[in-house]
Structures are given as C-alpha cells and as structure tokens.
Design a protein around this motif. Sequence first.
Motif, short mmCIF file in Angstrom:
data_model
loop_
_atom_site.label_atom_id
_atom_site.label_comp_id
_atom_site.label_asym_id
_atom_site.label_seq_id
_atom_site.Cartn_x
_atom_site.Cartn_y
_atom_site.Cartn_z
N ALA A 61 0.84 -1.21 0.00
CA ALA A 61 0.00 0.00 0.00
C ALA A 61 0.87 1.26 0.00
O ALA A 61 0.57 2.24 -0.69
CB ALA A 61 -0.92 0.00 1.22
N LYS A 62 1.97 1.23 0.77
CA LYS A 62 2.88 2.39 0.80
C LYS A 62 3.53 2.59 -0.57
O LYS A 62 3.70 3.73 -1.03
CB LYS A 62 3.95 2.21 1.86
CG LYS A 62 4.88 3.42 2.01
CD LYS A 62 5.89 3.23 3.11
CE LYS A 62 6.71 4.51 3.31
NZ LYS A 62 7.36 4.99 2.10
N MET A 64 2.25 1.83 -3.46
CA MET A 64 1.25 2.40 -4.36
C MET A 64 1.05 3.89 -4.07
O MET A 64 0.90 4.70 -4.98
CB MET A 64 -0.09 1.66 -4.21
CG MET A 64 -0.08 0.19 -4.62
SD MET A 64 0.38 -0.09 -6.34
CE MET A 64 2.13 -0.55 -6.15
N THR A 65 1.07 4.24 -2.77
CA THR A 65 0.90 5.66 -2.40
C THR A 65 2.08 6.49 -2.89
O THR A 65 1.92 7.58 -3.42
CB THR A 65 0.77 5.79 -0.87
OG1 THR A 65 -0.38 5.06 -0.44
CG2 THR A 65 0.61 7.25 -0.46
N ASP A 66 3.29 5.96 -2.69
CA ASP A 66 4.50 6.69 -3.13
C ASP A 66 4.52 6.87 -4.64
O ASP A 66 4.86 7.94 -5.15
CB ASP A 66 5.76 5.94 -2.67
CG ASP A 66 5.94 5.98 -1.16
OD1 ASP A 66 5.27 6.80 -0.51
OD2 ASP A 66 6.74 5.19 -0.65
N LEU A 67 4.15 5.81 -5.36
CA LEU A 67 4.15 5.90 -6.82
C LEU A 67 3.06 6.85 -7.32
O LEU A 67 3.20 7.44 -8.39
CB LEU A 67 3.94 4.50 -7.43
CG LEU A 67 5.13 3.54 -7.35
CD1 LEU A 67 4.72 2.14 -7.77
CD2 LEU A 67 6.28 4.04 -8.23
N GLY A 68 1.99 6.99 -6.56
CA GLY A 68 0.90 7.87 -6.96
C GLY A 68 0.98 9.26 -6.38
O GLY A 68 0.01 10.02 -6.45
N ASN A 393 -5.31 0.40 -5.07
CA ASN A 393 -5.55 0.78 -3.68
C ASN A 393 -6.95 0.40 -3.23
O ASN A 393 -7.16 -0.03 -2.09
CB ASN A 393 -5.31 2.28 -3.48
CG ASN A 393 -3.84 2.62 -3.36
OD1 ASN A 393 -3.07 1.88 -2.76
ND2 ASN A 393 -3.43 3.74 -3.94
N LYS A 394 -7.93 0.58 -4.11
CA LYS A 394 -9.31 0.18 -3.78
C LYS A 394 -9.41 -1.33 -3.60
O LYS A 394 -10.15 -1.81 -2.74
CB LYS A 394 -10.26 0.64 -4.89
CG LYS A 394 -10.50 2.14 -4.94
CD LYS A 394 -11.45 2.50 -6.07
CE LYS A 394 -11.69 4.01 -6.14
NZ LYS A 394 -12.58 4.38 -7.28
N ALA A 395 -8.65 -2.07 -4.42
CA ALA A 395 -8.71 -3.54 -4.36
C ALA A 395 -8.15 -4.08 -3.05
O ALA A 395 -8.66 -5.06 -2.50
CB ALA A 395 -7.96 -4.13 -5.55
N PHE A 399 -8.64 -5.43 2.72
CA PHE A 399 -7.71 -6.28 3.46
C PHE A 399 -6.79 -5.45 4.36
O PHE A 399 -6.54 -5.82 5.51
CB PHE A 399 -6.86 -7.10 2.49
CG PHE A 399 -7.65 -7.97 1.57
CD1 PHE A 399 -8.08 -9.22 1.98
CD2 PHE A 399 -7.98 -7.54 0.29
CE1 PHE A 399 -8.82 -10.03 1.13
CE2 PHE A 399 -8.72 -8.35 -0.57
CZ PHE A 399 -9.15 -9.59 -0.15
N SER A 400 -6.28 -4.34 3.84
CA SER A 400 -5.23 -3.59 4.55
C SER A 400 -5.76 -2.51 5.48
O SER A 400 -5.05 -2.08 6.39
CB SER A 400 -4.27 -2.96 3.54
OG SER A 400 -4.96 -2.07 2.68
#
Length: 473
Positions: A61-62, A64-68, A393-395, A399-400
């Motif tokens: 998740a981190k 994905m956040t960093d890349l976005g 992130n939605k997917a 879970f997270s």
Amino acid sequence: MASIILPGLGLGSGLDTTAIVKALVDADKAAKQGQIDRGTKTNTSSISGIGTLKSLMAAFAKSMTDLGSKTSPQFGGFVASSSEVKFVTAIATNTAVGGTYAIDVTNLATSSKVASAAFAGGTTSSITDGTLTIEQGSGTFNLDIKPGATLQSVRDSINADASLKSAGISANIVTDSFGSRLVLGSTTTGAGSDISVSGIPELTIDGGNVIGTSTSPMDEFSAGSIGAVAVDAKFTVDGMALTSKSNAVDKAVSGLTFNLVSVGKATVTVATNTDGLKASIQKFVDAYNAIANSVTALTKPSLDDEGNPTVSAALTGDALPRSILSAIRGPLSETGAGDKLTVLAQLGITTNQKTGALDFDSTKFTAALNDKKLGGEVQELFTGNNGLLERMNKAIAPFSDAGGVLDQRTTSLNKTKTKLTNEQAALDRRIESLTAVLTKKYNDMDTLVGKLKATASNITSMFEAMAAQQKNS
C-alpha cells in the motif's frame, strides 16, 4: 486398550503405583492434549502468517501511495533538464512538447520586507492601544492592540493571527544602533505586494517608502521597505521578454514550469522521460511481484525430491491469501481511461502464467515510447482518474485498512489462542486432580495389601508353629 507394563515392585503390594498412576493419567490426557497441541500449532502458524500478510500489504500500500504521489509525480511522460541549474530549473508535465528553450533571467521576483521606526526602549517599549491595520495588495487585516501592549506583544499578536499567517505575513524584531524595530515580511512576491501598516502612530509604515539605501540612509525615524520595494521577475524565453510575480513560472511555455533561481542564462531541454518512466514502472512491477511471490510462498508447502509435500507453509489451505492474489490481479486486466494507451501489455508488462508475477519487457517498452509515442499517456494510465494505482488501492483496502479482513482474522485467531490457553489450563487442572485421586487410591490399596500380606504372614507362621508342635509331641 494396550496393556500397561508396571515396572518394579512397591513396598506393600509389590506394584509400582507411581508408574500405574502415570500410565492411567497419560492415557486419559492423550486425546485432549493432542487436540490442544494440534490446535495451538495451527493457530500459532496462522497468527505468524497473517502477521506477515499484514506487513506485506502495508508495504505494498505504501509503494502504491508513493508511486501515486501528487507532489512528486513518478510517471511523467517528459523530463526537463537545465544546462545551468544555478540559474533555472524546470519541470515538465505530460502536455509538454520536446524541444529546447533559451532562458535569460535578468531579475528575480522579490517579496516585501518593511521596518518600523526604532524604539530606544527595546522589545519592552510601550505601544499605543487601538486598531493596527496591515495592508498588502487588495488584502487588509485589522489587529486589536490592547492597552499595555509592548513591541514584543505586538509581534506575537501578528504571528498568532490566523488570517495573517494564511496570507504569509509574519513579524519579528530587529535591533540596530538606533533601537528595536518591528519588521514584517511576506512570502508573496511581485510588484504591488509591499506591506503598509497604519492605525498605531509609532508603528506606521509606508511600504512605498524605501529605506536603508545610499540615498536614504537609516536613522531612528526611518520606516518603510528595506532596500527596495517588491518587484516582478524579468526574463526572456527564446528572446521574448516576459515578467512574472512569482519565480515559479508555469504559464510561459505550455507544459513547463520554470523555477528562476538567480540572474543568468540557461538552456532548458525537454525530452521523452524514457529512463524515468522505465524506473517508475520497474518500481511498480517489483512492488507487485514482492507481494504476489510472498503471498504464494505463505501457502506453498515444501516438497521432497519426488514432489510430495513435506512441511506445510504458514497458511497452507487458507483461502485468504488466494483472495488477496485475486484482488490485486483484478486491476491488471481492467482497461484504463487513456486514448492510445489502455492496457499494461502495450508497455511490455505481462503476467507470467507459471508464477503469477509480472514480467517487464524493456525492449517492448522502449518501442512503445519511441515508435508509438505513448510516453505522454503513461502517467494517465497509472495515476489518472481511476488509474491503475487508484484501482489497486481500492482492491487492497478491504484487506489492509484498519478493521479490515486481516485485522478481523487477527482478532479471531487471538480469541482462538486464548481459548486454547484456557483449555490447556483446564486440562492441567483436571489432570492434577486426577493424579491426586488415583495416587491416593493406589497408595491406599498398597497400604491395605501390605497389611493383608502381614496378616497372612502371621497366620502362616501360627500354622507352621502348630504343625511343628504336633510333630514333636
């Protein structure tokens, strides 16, 4: 039931009552203890596996956040470079056009800094009460100065005012040879941004009045803009003269933001961001493969040379890891909202059918950028509205997220752990009680048998004595 071998002889009965009790207790305990042991082993392994899953999901998740990130975009289709970063730096967006631009900075945009007349009494100098009005451009801010105010308290009131803080205006006190002065500064740059102060006579400042120059040297009465008034930036782009109220110029050339650093000349070159895009896509592929491979490892048992399972993995047989894999694979197959670029395969990213991980073909990627000119659409594919990172992130959110599936599973496993601990404690108490009961019974039996044997021995001795007496008479 198998027969119990009783080693050794007791003192009374000739039986090893300790061994008998132990054998009976162990036989009674075995089934329940086995059930608890198996449950504890499975539960401990599951807790460890779910903990690993939570760490993996948090790391993914981190990533994905960093890349976005909106502040540090990772998928820019173009990159701008400056020949002299000490004069100009530049940032390109996906609407930029490849080419070169000659930039000549002749003047930087400056902000307003003004000072009041000097106070010989320093920071504790008394200030007249009333309304202090601070003006900058079209903005006017009124500050209520209470009786008993000092130069320091006025400074503190200015810095505590939310509206002034929002406007980027702050105050401090500077002491020179004439005394202490209230100095106000602003983060706003450009002509017309000078600060003026009125309402309190001793703090009146005319922002249009320049002080501290060779033509207007400082004295105790000097109040106004220090050194110069605020001015716009002046520069040329390929010879065309331009001005800007800010040193961050984002409207001079479409798709480019120039950051004017100092007076000087530089050439800005805009080109397709091949290396940057490749590095960012590789980060995505690596982050995806890290979680995909690790989740698979949590369910895959160790195999012997013949391919037979030997040691189970932490979550072998658990459906949750497969659900996570299915969730993160879903967004990969969905079509994006781009024009020419809609699927990852166009960039050379495909799913390995054997491992489920992603393969990145850099040759196909380079061709997509150079031949098909898809570089400008990569950012939209990954970080655009409902882009791949957003969908990913939605997917993983169910879970997270806090209170999600993994947290619920952890709570359930911890409850099971507590239940097993309680069952073990109850079994230990029952076995302790059973051991005590059987020990007492067998000790009583041993004592009774010992007494009976002693009585039998006495009777036998009596009969032997009577027989001997009859024989001798």
